[in-house]
Scaffold this motif. Structure first.
Motif, mmCIF file in Angstrom:
data_model
loop_
_atom_site.group_PDB
_atom_site.id
_atom_site.type_symbol
_atom_site.label_atom_id
_atom_site.label_comp_id
_atom_site.label_asym_id
_atom_site.label_seq_id
_atom_site.Cartn_x
_atom_site.Cartn_y
_atom_site.Cartn_z
ATOM 1 N N VAL A 134 -14.681 2.795 16.430
ATOM 2 C CA VAL A 134 -13.637 1.846 16.036
ATOM 3 C C VAL A 134 -13.759 1.441 14.566
ATOM 4 O O VAL A 134 -14.863 1.131 14.098
ATOM 5 C CB VAL A 134 -13.729 0.572 16.911
ATOM 6 N N TYR A 135 -12.646 1.455 13.842
ATOM 7 C CA TYR A 135 -12.581 1.016 12.441
ATOM 8 C C TYR A 135 -11.422 0.046 12.277
ATOM 9 O O TYR A 135 -10.421 0.181 12.973
ATOM 10 C CB TYR A 135 -12.358 2.220 11.506
ATOM 11 N N PHE A 136 -11.562 -0.913 11.366
ATOM 12 C CA PHE A 136 -10.481 -1.859 11.114
ATOM 13 C C PHE A 136 -9.941 -1.668 9.698
ATOM 14 O O PHE A 136 -10.717 -1.580 8.741
ATOM 15 C CB PHE A 136 -10.970 -3.298 11.288
ATOM 16 N N SER A 176 -14.448 11.428 13.667
ATOM 17 C CA SER A 176 -14.545 10.277 12.752
ATOM 18 C C SER A 176 -15.638 10.446 11.700
ATOM 19 O O SER A 176 -15.964 9.493 10.989
ATOM 20 C CB SER A 176 -14.793 9.001 13.548
ATOM 21 N N ASP A 177 -16.178 11.650 11.578
ATOM 22 C CA ASP A 177 -17.187 11.917 10.547
ATOM 23 C C ASP A 177 -16.681 11.460 9.187
ATOM 24 O O ASP A 177 -15.588 11.837 8.772
ATOM 25 C CB ASP A 177 -17.482 13.427 10.459
ATOM 26 N N ASN A 208 -2.439 4.876 10.075
ATOM 27 C CA ASN A 208 -1.848 6.183 10.384
ATOM 28 C C ASN A 208 -2.232 7.237 9.352
ATOM 29 O O ASN A 208 -2.628 8.356 9.699
ATOM 30 C CB ASN A 208 -0.314 6.071 10.403
ATOM 31 N N SER A 209 -2.103 6.887 8.086
ATOM 32 C CA SER A 209 -2.324 7.875 7.024
ATOM 33 C C SER A 209 -3.765 8.356 6.990
ATOM 34 O O SER A 209 -4.028 9.551 6.839
ATOM 35 C CB SER A 209 -1.994 7.261 5.660
ATOM 36 N N LEU A 210 -4.687 7.418 7.120
ATOM 37 C CA LEU A 210 -6.096 7.800 7.061
ATOM 38 C C LEU A 210 -6.502 8.558 8.321
ATOM 39 O O LEU A 210 -7.292 9.502 8.258
ATOM 40 C CB LEU A 210 -6.972 6.567 6.843
ATOM 41 N N ALA A 211 -5.959 8.161 9.464
ATOM 42 C CA ALA A 211 -6.265 8.887 10.705
ATOM 43 C C ALA A 211 -5.734 10.316 10.617
ATOM 44 O O ALA A 211 -6.442 11.272 10.954
ATOM 45 C CB ALA A 211 -5.660 8.159 11.907
ATOM 46 N N LEU A 212 -4.497 10.460 10.150
ATOM 47 C CA LEU A 212 -3.928 11.811 10.030
ATOM 48 C C LEU A 212 -4.720 12.632 9.014
ATOM 49 O O LEU A 212 -4.975 13.823 9.234
ATOM 50 C CB LEU A 212 -2.442 11.739 9.640
ATOM 51 N N ALA A 213 -5.107 11.989 7.921
ATOM 52 C CA ALA A 213 -5.888 12.705 6.899
ATOM 53 C C ALA A 213 -7.209 13.200 7.482
ATOM 54 O O ALA A 213 -7.699 14.275 7.112
ATOM 55 C CB ALA A 213 -6.126 11.798 5.691
ATOM 56 N N ARG A 251 -13.625 7.382 3.848
ATOM 57 C CA ARG A 251 -12.188 7.522 3.633
ATOM 58 C C ARG A 251 -11.537 6.139 3.503
ATOM 59 O O ARG A 251 -10.710 5.906 2.619
ATOM 60 C CB ARG A 251 -11.593 8.259 4.838
ATOM 61 N N CYS A 252 -11.950 5.224 4.391
ATOM 62 C CA CYS A 252 -11.410 3.857 4.362
ATOM 63 C C CYS A 252 -11.786 3.167 3.056
ATOM 64 O O CYS A 252 -10.959 2.531 2.405
ATOM 65 C CB CYS A 252 -11.935 3.034 5.539
ATOM 66 N N LYS A 253 -13.044 3.283 2.674
ATOM 67 C CA LYS A 253 -13.516 2.628 1.456
ATOM 68 C C LYS A 253 -12.774 3.154 0.234
ATOM 69 O O LYS A 253 -12.294 2.388 -0.602
ATOM 70 C CB LYS A 253 -15.031 2.851 1.296
ATOM 71 N N GLN A 254 -12.644 4.486 0.141
ATOM 72 C CA GLN A 254 -11.979 5.070 -1.020
ATOM 73 C C GLN A 254 -10.523 4.643 -1.109
ATOM 74 O O GLN A 254 -9.969 4.473 -2.192
ATOM 75 C CB GLN A 254 -12.060 6.606 -0.957
ATOM 76 N N ALA A 255 -9.918 4.448 0.043
ATOM 77 C CA ALA A 255 -8.503 4.065 0.085
ATOM 78 C C ALA A 255 -8.303 2.569 -0.124
ATOM 79 O O ALA A 255 -7.178 2.070 -0.044
ATOM 80 C CB ALA A 255 -7.900 4.491 1.425
#
Ligand SMILES: *Cc1c(COP(=O)(O)O)cnc(C)c1O
Length: 344
Positions: A54-56, A220-221, A64-69, A226-230
């Motif tokens: 789980v990520y928030f 989720s590797d 959506n964008s990060l999950a698809l990426a 990805r979240c941090k960079q975004a």
């Protein structure tokens, strides 16, 4: 005054607000290493009856964008419905965050994809000159207020597997879908073949934030990077996560969603009675779509009502939220009845 423009017009529900205030006590670790965030992730694992990751993040577009990426390489493509939020309302964020993956919008009755529509688009081109289809994304509940049943989801997921695609679910209104179906969250997600769910919190009554839930943990590797960079890693993460505790604690999330759905059905019934106009789509969640005479729409706006009519081919869209009252619904219906009866 309450409005029907979007379920995100509503404020914070009391359960979430209490939890938010309770979390505002003293110093805790930052960036998600706090007890609130760890507890919410555990509660979500209990709710979904599986050991998911789980990520928030701050909003649905990012989720959506990060999950698809995470599911795609830049040379891949993503099958979506032509009304899908990812294609129509995210300003190209899925393409941006995936570094170029292509969206493949397809038509489908009642805002929903079908196995046949997916097969058609993924088999149309399989040569090296076209992006390789890798993901199918579904919106649950859909952009037009309809809901995929588990058998529909399973059929889509099977088709996806057969063609080497992963399944992503945009669950901005997942709670409304679960409430509408009367099934468990697991049955409407991973048990039906969903790999990644973006579970919407904002429209459910949280102040801000969505949960990205990976049912296949292998996907989720490096997602945290990805979240941090975004720019999606909250340093004071407890304020994104704690409100979830409040609404998960005693089933408030489902109660609020069921209430919003009930208000939508009340509105649909009232409008049908007063205007004779049927809804454009079955009311299976918290949205009502109806084609009103432009004179009636203008009259509603003149009386101060806010609602959208650019979504789903011209009909007016009325969304109900966790706090929509029966009185507000009845006032809207009365105004429509009056305006529709006025010959001027
Ligand atoms: C509201 C919504 C989102 C999230 O939108 P944000 O404004 O980015 O939070 C995603 N998908 C659908 C279908 C939505 O309705």
């Amino acid at each position: 005054m309450q409005h029907f423009a979007s379920d995100n017009y509503a404020g914070i529900c009391p359960e979430a607000l209490r939890a938010l205030l309770a979390a505002n006590d003293g110093h805790v670790r930052s960036y998600g290493d706090d007890e609130w965030t760890l507890r919410v992730a555990d509660r979500l694992r209990e709710l979904f009856e599986t050991d998911c990751d789980v990520y928030f993040v701050f909003n649905g577009t990012a989720a959506n964008s990060l999950a698809l990426a995470a599911l795609c390489q830049p040379y891949h493509s993503v099958v979506c419905h032509q009304l899908a939020h990812v294609d129509t309302d995210e300003c190209g964020a899925p393409q941006f965050f995936s570094n170029g993956a292509k969206l493949l919008p397809v038509a489908g009755e009642q805002g929903k994809l079908t196995p046949a529509s997916i097969v058609e688009v993924v088999t149309r081109r399989t040569d090296i000159h076209y992006p390789k289809a890798k993901v199918v994304t579904l919106t649950q509940a859909s952009e037009v207020g309809t809901v995929y049943r588990p058998d529909e989801l399973r059929a889509i997921a099977e088709t996806a597997r057969d063609h080497g695609l992963r399944v992503h679910m945009d669950g901005a209104r997942f709670a409304n879908a679960v409430a509408g179906l009367g099934l468990s969250p697991a049955e409407v997600s991973w048990r039906a073949g969903v790999d990644v769910l973006c579970f919407g919190g904002t429209k459910m009554g949280l102040p801000v934030g969505e949960a990205v839930i990976f049912f296949d943990r292998g996907l989720s590797d490096d997602f945290a990077y990805r979240c941090k960079q975004a720019g999606q890693l909250a340093s004071k993460m407890r304020f994104l996560s704690a409100p979830w505790l409040g609404i998960l604690e005693d089933g408030a999330w489902l109660r609020h969603a069921a209430h919003a759905n009930t208000m939508a059905r009340r509105l649909a019934a009232g409008l049908a009675e007063s205007t004779g106009l049927p809804t454009l789509f079955p009311v299976q969640a918290n949205g009502v779509f109806v084609r009103l005479p432009s004179r009636v729409e203008a009259g509603l706006r003149a009386r101060g009502w806010l609602f959208y009519n650019f979504i789903a081919a011209g009909g007016a869209r009325f969304m109900c939220g966790w706090d929509t009252t029966p009185e507000t619904v009845d006032r809207l219906v009365a105004d429509v009845r009056e305006l529709a009866a006025d010959p001027a």
